[in-house]
Design a protein around this motif. Sequence first.
Motif: not given
Length: 205
Positions: A45-51, A62, A65-66
Amino acid sequence: MPDDRREIALGARGGKRIAGLDEVGRGPWAGPVVAAAVVLPRHLTPRLRAALDDSKRVKPALRLELAALLSGLAEVSLGRAEVAEIDTLNILQASHLAMQRALAGLALPPDAALVDGNRLPELPCPAEALIGGDGLSLSIAAASIVAKVARDREMAELAEVHPGYGWERNAGYGTAEHRSGLQRLGPCTEHRRSFKPIRRLLEAG
């Protein structure tokens, strides 16, 4: 920020399952060294990729969470080397041993591996070492987060067994609180006796 260019490049050579490998805990004066192997799904997902990033640059909340998210989305395996192995082998070889164990714990062997650092452990697959890999490769970044969360959690548990050193806050690193605890209590079974600060304390005692 890390990306998946290196994973794609390895995939173009026939490697479909690329594992990222990283370890946490080379510098502390106490506790094991912990490594993680992570095979990410093809589509993030874009969110996971960015995080995803070097665990040192990700805030603790975070990271937790990750790590939980990755355990459900990716193939994840942990490996470790104990304090006795660190003292016997040296920290570099113990770190390589932890990585080997992490890779061996995957349900299926990967086609290739990306390893954080400038030296490769002996692995049963082609591998590439990347200096600063946790800031370059998404797979290695994911491994760094998983390993960091696992080791921090273990050091907090060890702090309950061996109170007074502040491991729940310093994870075994040589902080002022840890040094103060060593002066008051002396080393315990989880201290790395091959490390100079611990060795000097034992010699002085």
